[in-house]
Design a protein around this motif. Structure first.
Motif, PDB file in Angstrom:
ATOM      1  N   VAL A 410       0.822  -1.178   0.001  1.00 32.63           N
ATOM      2  CA  VAL A 410      -0.085   0.011   0.024  1.00 32.63           C
ATOM      3  C   VAL A 410       0.782   1.270   0.193  1.00 32.63           C
ATOM      4  O   VAL A 410       0.487   2.420   0.075  1.00 32.63           O
ATOM      5  CB  VAL A 410      -1.047  -0.282   1.194  1.00 32.63           C
ATOM      6  CG1 VAL A 410      -1.784  -1.349   1.170  1.00 32.63           C
ATOM      7  CG2 VAL A 410      -0.125  -0.109   2.446  1.00 32.63           C
ATOM      8  N   THR A 411       2.252   1.134   0.059  1.00 30.11           N
ATOM      9  CA  THR A 411       2.961   2.379  -0.332  1.00 30.11           C
ATOM     10  C   THR A 411       3.130   2.712  -1.544  1.00 30.11           C
ATOM     11  O   THR A 411       2.592   2.184  -2.349  1.00 30.11           O
ATOM     12  CB  THR A 411       4.322   2.074   0.171  1.00 30.11           C
ATOM     13  OG1 THR A 411       5.195   1.020  -0.546  1.00 30.11           O
ATOM     14  CG2 THR A 411       4.444   1.411   1.843  1.00 30.11           C
ATOM     15  N   GLY A 412       3.508   4.043  -1.690  1.00 28.58           N
ATOM     16  CA  GLY A 412       3.884   4.461  -3.032  1.00 28.58           C
ATOM     17  C   GLY A 412       2.807   5.700  -3.265  1.00 28.58           C
ATOM     18  O   GLY A 412       2.523   6.207  -4.102  1.00 28.58           O
ATOM     19  N   ILE A 413       2.371   6.047  -2.149  1.00 30.83           N
ATOM     20  CA  ILE A 413       1.241   7.235  -2.318  1.00 30.83           C
ATOM     21  C   ILE A 413       1.712   8.722  -2.567  1.00 30.83           C
ATOM     22  O   ILE A 413       1.078   9.431  -2.706  1.00 30.83           O
ATOM     23  CB  ILE A 413       0.449   7.311  -0.829  1.00 30.83           C
ATOM     24  CG1 ILE A 413       1.277   7.544   0.200  1.00 30.83           C
ATOM     25  CG2 ILE A 413      -0.397   5.918  -0.681  1.00 30.83           C
ATOM     26  CD1 ILE A 413       0.505   7.809   1.590  1.00 30.83           C
ATOM     27  N   MET A 414       3.132   8.671  -2.145  1.00 30.89           N
ATOM     28  CA  MET A 414       3.946   9.963  -2.372  1.00 30.89           C
ATOM     29  C   MET A 414       4.370  10.393  -3.819  1.00 30.89           C
ATOM     30  O   MET A 414       4.822  11.329  -4.130  1.00 30.89           O
ATOM     31  CB  MET A 414       5.209  10.062  -1.542  1.00 30.89           C
ATOM     32  CG  MET A 414       5.127   9.963  -0.031  1.00 30.89           C
ATOM     33  SD  MET A 414       4.253  11.177   0.766  1.00 30.89           S
ATOM     34  CE  MET A 414       4.224  10.876   2.528  1.00 30.89           C
ATOM     35  N   ALA A 415       3.963   9.365  -4.564  1.00 28.86           N
ATOM     36  CA  ALA A 415       4.562   9.478  -6.119  1.00 28.86           C
ATOM     37  C   ALA A 415       3.860  10.973  -6.816  1.00 28.86           C
ATOM     38  O   ALA A 415       4.527  11.722  -7.555  1.00 28.86           O
ATOM     39  CB  ALA A 415       3.876   8.252  -7.034  1.00 28.86           C
ATOM     40  N   GLY A 416       2.494  11.254  -6.461  1.00 34.61           N
ATOM     41  CA  GLY A 416       1.939  12.185  -6.982  1.00 34.61           C
ATOM     42  C   GLY A 416       2.636  13.676  -6.288  1.00 34.61           C
ATOM     43  O   GLY A 416       2.961  14.617  -6.917  1.00 34.61           O
ATOM     44  N   SER A 417       2.852  13.659  -4.965  1.00 39.05           N
ATOM     45  CA  SER A 417       3.274  14.959  -4.482  1.00 39.05           C
ATOM     46  C   SER A 417       4.854  15.133  -4.961  1.00 39.05           C
ATOM     47  O   SER A 417       5.288  16.286  -5.114  1.00 39.05           O
ATOM     48  CB  SER A 417       3.200  14.896  -2.951  1.00 39.05           C
ATOM     49  OG  SER A 417       4.074  13.618  -2.506  1.00 39.05           O
ATOM     50  N   ASN A 418       5.491  13.810  -5.303  1.00 39.20           N
ATOM     51  CA  ASN A 418       6.841  14.033  -5.743  1.00 39.20           C
ATOM     52  C   ASN A 418       7.025  14.649  -7.258  1.00 39.20           C
ATOM     53  O   ASN A 418       8.138  15.137  -7.422  1.00 39.20           O
ATOM     54  CB  ASN A 418       7.520  12.803  -5.587  1.00 39.20           C
ATOM     55  CG  ASN A 418       7.863  12.155  -4.309  1.00 39.20           C
ATOM     56  OD1 ASN A 418       7.849  13.056  -3.294  1.00 39.20           O
ATOM     57  ND2 ASN A 418       8.139  11.108  -4.439  1.00 39.20           N
ATOM     58  N   ARG A 419       5.836  14.663  -7.997  1.00 45.76           N
ATOM     59  CA  ARG A 419       5.784  15.240  -9.166  1.00 45.76           C
ATOM     60  C   ARG A 419       5.180  16.590  -9.315  1.00 45.76           C
ATOM     61  O   ARG A 419       4.516  16.749 -10.231  1.00 45.76           O
ATOM     62  CB  ARG A 419       5.161  14.351 -10.236  1.00 45.76           C
ATOM     63  CG  ARG A 419       5.698  12.959 -10.287  1.00 45.76           C
ATOM     64  CD  ARG A 419       5.159  11.959 -11.045  1.00 45.76           C
ATOM     65  NE  ARG A 419       5.969  10.808 -11.304  1.00 45.76           N
ATOM     66  CZ  ARG A 419       6.104  10.075 -12.366  1.00 45.76           C
ATOM     67  NH1 ARG A 419       5.760  10.776 -13.504  1.00 45.76           N
ATOM     68  NH2 ARG A 419       6.783   9.105 -12.224  1.00 45.76           N
ATOM     69  N   SER A 420       5.130  17.324  -8.104  1.00 41.75           N
ATOM     70  CA  SER A 420       4.249  18.491  -7.989  1.00 41.75           C
ATOM     71  C   SER A 420       4.638  19.589  -9.241  1.00 41.75           C
ATOM     72  O   SER A 420       3.976  20.234  -9.613  1.00 41.75           O
ATOM     73  CB  SER A 420       4.537  19.156  -6.684  1.00 41.75           C
ATOM     74  OG  SER A 420       5.760  19.360  -6.336  1.00 41.75           O
TER      75      SER A 420
END
Length: 1111
Positions: A410-420
């Motif tokens: 369930v990890t990997g939720i930061m992918a969107g914020s890393n591409r801001s």
């Protein structure tokens, strides 16, 4: 927070080398030197033209906002640098990615991974549908709450490179940011190792089993051989992936959509297989011996006997349990007693299998996987042979272990914020895309748990490597149209995820290194000319190799779970802190958050850490704690407007308001010091030993304010004040003094010191003790105001009920690096001061400088005191105070005032009169001196004109006498051009000063002692006559001054006799006279009282008890 992020555009410049930092304090987004250089030439705003150098016009600010451009983060800037090959760079286009392509799909790709394909079926088989459902809900709730908090932080301004690290560090400060950022980096690195291990497992177990280099001779050695294969092939794959990332990440980016397509296709194949199984279940037979599941590796027909021609012989299964294929062979007892049956591994969704898989079946290591509800003939004393073709459990399983293994899925939720930086509207896309991705993946996981339990037989679910279904991937047996869809799709999916981890982790480390908060990581901020983090990639590969050497996917997964959970926990904490503090800059566009949700998410993350593995959780927290303390003590000072600073401010405000309720109890009293120091013309502290003493006295506890005064006006000297504050801070840091510094600019030193005494501190956190050095050169004409300032300081501390500590010969006090191996700290307790004299040595002896010194307490007994009883009482008092010290009572008998005392008093009064003339003109001064001389001579001549000779010399009056002067003669000299010598020997800290208009005494203390010895011998009439001939000029002396001088002389004799070799002498400081006319005499009394002593601390209490015998 708005800042310029074009770090990768400078080619071989500083930013590209990792030396530049974003200018986060600037209100501009794209501020350039060219714009700063533009001069204002308009007339409509002429009133503000002087401010245009520092404050921009609103039009300029808005123009900068509208024209904001930002390079995509991660690796796109490096890819463009490679494509340009040193040519002139193309202008960067504005980001065009929307919510779906920029956030939703990247999050899906990062969340779906190796666990879904390799371990979810096993988790469902072991934990059952109910517990697996709870596990998925628990983990997905954690990530959903974290996503809500992350959305609030990500929409509170621009989030540049670093993603989660940037959010946490700017919200919780560099210490938390560095600690959690490095933990997130380690988690991402170990995730790369997990994906690589998953790739090798799929390759060796399901695609090319023959590629195995190491092969076990029996079943017990197969597990070890498999781990060694994982290590060898894992290292090779890691090397290849690191090479691909090093050569060019553009290849990784180009194949990202291919990898994502594999993931989506594989999931769709699973759902298609579920639908088909309800209509036409696939044929995957499972062979059972009794209720034991058999591995299909050694046989093909699920039967004991087969026909070969016309003869019935044992099958290949028979040969595995018997010594030969013939019917008379010796066979395993369990094999003989139980029948072989064959069941369908995939009965289908309509089979009603869901009831059997509803509850958990936890196994221990080495146990045979058995089908529940099937009868079998069990043995009385079963002996299990690991070489027999059963499906064994390879590890002991329990709920918390399964949580740790499942959570990485369930990890990997930061992918969107890393591409801001890639997004068209980050503040809208990040919350929407992330939450939708989590909702989608949660729905897939929950439905997968239910569908796996409804379609697949329980023994097949518990068969981790698919041994019962001919070595097929278990989830692949359910897929349609072929198991190879899942096998190939999961293989490329795990490859892509591993490459993404090896691409993202070095850039995260580079972002941390470029911030400069961790000194030893700064080298990893550098890279190739295009900014590619070469050194960070090398370190990432080395750490990833550690995970490869562990070689077990089930052991690596809990490790990265810890690091991800810690990161998510601090994201929730950051949001909760910012929300509760209500800082003015906290204005997120995402409105659907609340501090209770963030707190719940933080609690859930912490609980999951200890649920997964309590010892891994403690190790991860220890690593984060060590990094935190390292950054706190060795890291660079950063002011990012973080929430911890605001939290500290709120806590300080609350504590100060509580302190206002009343003065501290005697048990809580400790010296809160205001240290008054003097700085020279270069703004350096004149006596740094004062701060060494402060450090030894405080030991890092309580309040310390170091203050200094500069003469002048604030407008003219504020720069000097800033330099003085910096100098004080450096010295405080060097001397390890924890406190604050304050520099006041005043028209004169007297007022400045008064302001410091009155206004230092805040609320209840105020100083109660003033530490100051003795004015060493107070007798000089140049320092005539020094002693006046000192006495006023004493009066003001008394009026303010403040304790006062005065250090004499401060240059001789030890530094923090010195050690006294032996010696005494002597306390001379003359009058009761509230216990300050008892408390100060006790505090000093806590420091390593004074630790080996013993404490001695002296008190003075008068004629009518019982010295024996006084010693007993003082010993009892110290016992109740829990203070260990030697006690001595000194008896001071009444004695006649010596001639030495009279002479000291006479010189003191003459000096006092001369000091008053320092502000007169030359003629007035000489006239005043002449009148003093005439008055003195007239008085002497009237009393005894024949035998007393007093000579006062001035430049205009030459007085000479060639005959030899008797020893009793007193000569008072006042000469502008003569060198002044003090009547006492110079203290070690004093210097011989050349100063005009000084008073000299030729009657020394040694001569006074000689006169006493003379008086012990037979007294002749001549000597009696000479003694009385000396007294006429003494009769005009102030008898109060004579008595005071007598006390000072006698007490000094006793102190010098007892404490000559003491390391430190503390004694009561007499108060100044109520009549200001005698101020200069007060200084002389203190000089006489402390002469011939090396280190002296005069102590004056603040008018309250500071020590108590009660608990």
């Amino acid at each position: 927070m708005l800042n310029s992020l074009a770090e990768g555009e400078d080619g071989e410049g500083g930013a590209a080398q990792g030396d530049g930092n974003p200018k986060e304090s600037s209100p501009f987004i794209n501020s350039t030197d060219l714009e700063k250089g533009k001069e204002y030439d308009g007339k409509n705003m002429a009133l503000f033209e002087e401010e245009m150098d520092t404050s921009p016009m609103v039009s300029s600010l808005l123009s900068g906002l509208v024209n904001y451009t930002n390079l995509p983060q991660g690796s796109r800037e490096h890819e463009e640098a490679e494509n340009n090959d040193g040519a002139k760079k193309k202008p960067v286009q504005a980001p065009r990615m929307g919510t779906f392509m920029g956030v939703y799909l990247p999050c899906l790709q990062n969340i779906f991974g190796v666990i879904l394909f390799l371990r979810l079926t096993w988790v469902v088989g072991i934990a059952g549908i109910m517990e697996s459902f709870c596990m998925v809900i628990l983990c997905c709730s954690c990530t959903m709450l974290t996503a809500i908090s992350m959305s609030a932080i990500a929409t509170n301004g621009v989030v540049p490179a670093g993603g989660s690290y940037y959010m946490i560090s700017r919200s919780l400060g560099p210490e938390f940011g560095g600690a959690v950022g490095l933990c997130f980096y380690l988690g991402t690195t170990f995730a790369g190792a997990m994906y690589i291990l998953g790739t090798i497992e799929i390759l060796l177990a399901y695609i090319f089993p023959a590629m195995a280099i190491f092969k076990g001779e029996d079943a017990s050695e197969e597990a070890a051989a498999m781990l060694n294969n994982m290590r060898v092939y894992g290292t090779c794959v890691l090397t290849c992936m690191a090479t691909v990332v090093f050569v060019g990440v553009k290849y990784v980016n180009k194949f990202a959509l291919v990898f994502l397509g594999c993931v989506i296709l594989s999931i769709l194949a699973i759902y298609a297989g579920v639908i088909k199984s309800a209509i036409d279940p696939p044929s995957f037979p499972v062979c059972l011996l009794g209720n034991r599941t058999l591995s299909r590796h050694g046989f093909d027909i699920c039967a004991k006997l087969v026909l070969e021609g016309n003869e019935t012989v044992g099958s290949k299964l028979w040969e595995l349990f018997c010594t030969s294929k013939f019917l008379n062979a010796t066979c395993d007892e369990y094999f003989l007693r139980n029948n072989v049956t064959e069941i369908q591994g995939i009965p289908g969704a309509a089979s009603g299998l869901i009831k059997e898989n509803l509850w958990s079946t936890y196994l221990t290591k080495g146990v045979i996987v058995e089908k529940q509800g099937v009868t079998s003939v069990s043995l009385v004393d079963p002996v299990i042979d690991m070489d027999q073709p059963y499906v064994f459990s390879d590890m002991t399983s329990y709920f918390t272990l399964l949580v740790g293994i499942y959570f990485p899925s369930v990890t990997g939720i930061m992918a969107g914020s890393n591409r801001s930086g890639d997004l068209r509207d980050a503040q809208k896309s990040i919350p929407t895309g992330t939450i939708l991705a989590i909702a989608t993946t949660s729905a897939v996981y929950i439905s997968s748990v239910i569908l796996f339990g409804a379609c697949i037989e329980g023994v097949v679910l518990r068969d981790k490597f698919g041994e019962a279904v001919n070595g097929n991937l278990v989830v692949g047996t359910l897929a349609w149209p072929s198991p190879w869809v899942i096998v190939i799709g999961s293989f490329f999916s795990t490859c892509g995820a591993g490459l993404q981890s090896l691409t993202g982790a070095p850039r995260l480390l580079q972002a941390i290194s470029r911030d400069g908060i961790v000194p030893f990581l700064r080298v990893f901020g550098h890279g190739k000319a295009n900014g590619e983090p070469t050194w960070a990639l090398l370190l990432t590969a080395c750490i990833c190799e550690i995970g490869i050497l562990i070689a077990s996917l089930d052991e690596v997964a809990p490790i990265l779970s810890m690091f991800f959970l810690m990161c998510y926990m601090f994201v929730n904490l950051a949001c909760a802190v910012q929300t509760l503090l209500r800082t003015p800059n906290w204005r997120p566009r995402f409105r659907y958050y609340h501090w209770t949700l963030s707190f719940l998410g933080m609690s859930l993350c912490l609980a999951l850490m200890f649920i997964c593995s309590w010892y891994y959780a403690l190790v991860a927290m220890l690593i984060a704690g060590l990094i935190y303390k390292y950054i706190e003590y060795r890291g660079a000072e950063k002011e990012w407007g973080d929430g911890i600073r605001g939290l500290s401010l709120s806590a300080a405000r609350y504590a100060l308001l509580r302190l206002e309720e009343g003065p501290p109890h005697t048990k809580n009293w400790r010296p809160q010091l205001l240290v008054l120091v003097r700085v020279d013309q270069e703004q350096n502290v004149v006596h740094p030993q004062l701060l060494s003493l402060t450090s030894q006295l405080k030991a890092g506890k309580g309040l310390t304010i170091v203050g200094s005064v500069l003469e002048g006006t604030f407008l003219e000297n504020h720069l000097q004040a800033q330099r003085a504050e910096e100098s004080l801070r450096r010295l405080m840091e060097a001397e390890k003094v924890k406190g604050f510094c304050q520099v006041v600019i005043s028209s004169n030193l007297r007022d400045g010191m008064s302001h410091l005494i009155q206004s230092s501190g805040l609320g209840g956190l105020q100083h109660n003790t003033v530490l100051v050095g003795w004015p060493r050169n107070w007798r000089q004409k140049e320092d005539h105001q020094t002693w006046r300032n000192f006495i006023e300081l004493v009066r003001e501390t008394t009026a303010g009920h403040l304790a006062l500590l005065v250090t004499k010969n401060v240059a001789m006090f030890p530094g923090n690096q010195e050690r006294f191996s032996e010696g005494h700290i002597d306390v001379w307790w003359i009058v009761h001061d509230g216990g300050m004299l008892m408390l100060l040595p006790f505090l000093l002896r806590h420091h390593k400088v004074w630790r080996k010194c013993k404490m001695r307490i002296f008190t003075v007994a008068q004629m009518d005191d019982n010295s024996i009883q006084m010693k007993k009482d003082l010993t009892t008092f110290l016992y109740h105070l829990r203070i260990t010290a030697e006690v001595e009572v000194v008896e001071m008998h009444e004695s006649d005032i010596s001639a030495y005392t009279y002479e000291k008093t006479l010189v003191m009064e003459q000096r006092s009169q001369i000091l008053k003339q320092m502000h007169l003109t030359k003629t007035e001064r000489e006239r005043e001196i002449q009148s003093i001389t005439d008055e003195s001579r007239g008085s002497i001549r009237r009393k005894n004109p024949a035998n007393t000779r007093l000579r006062l010399s001035v430049p205009e009056e030459q007085v000479g006498d060639s005959e030899e002067k008797p020893e009793e003669e007193v000569q008072l000299i006042h000469d502008k051009n003569a060198t002044a010598f003090s009547s006492r020997p110079q203290s070690p800290g004093d210097e011989v000063e050349t100063a005009p208009e000084k008073v000299h005494l030729t009657w020394t203390k040694e001569k006074s002692v000689a006169e006493k010895n003379k008086s012990k011998s037979p007294v002749s009439p001549e000597s009696i006559k000479d003694f009385f001939n000396m007294k006429p000029e003494w009769e005009n002396l102030n008898q109060s001054n004579v008595r005071r001088m007598h006390t000072a002389v006698k007490l000094n004799e006793v102190i010098v006799k007892k404490s000559q070799n003491a390391k430190l002498v503390l004694l009561n400081m007499p108060g100044p006279p109520r009549n200001r006319k005698g101020d200069e005499n007060y200084m002389e009394f203190l000089e006489v009282l402390t002469e011939h002593l090396d280190r002296v601390m005069l102590v004056r209490g603040g008018g309250r008890e500071v020590i108590t015998i009660y608990s």
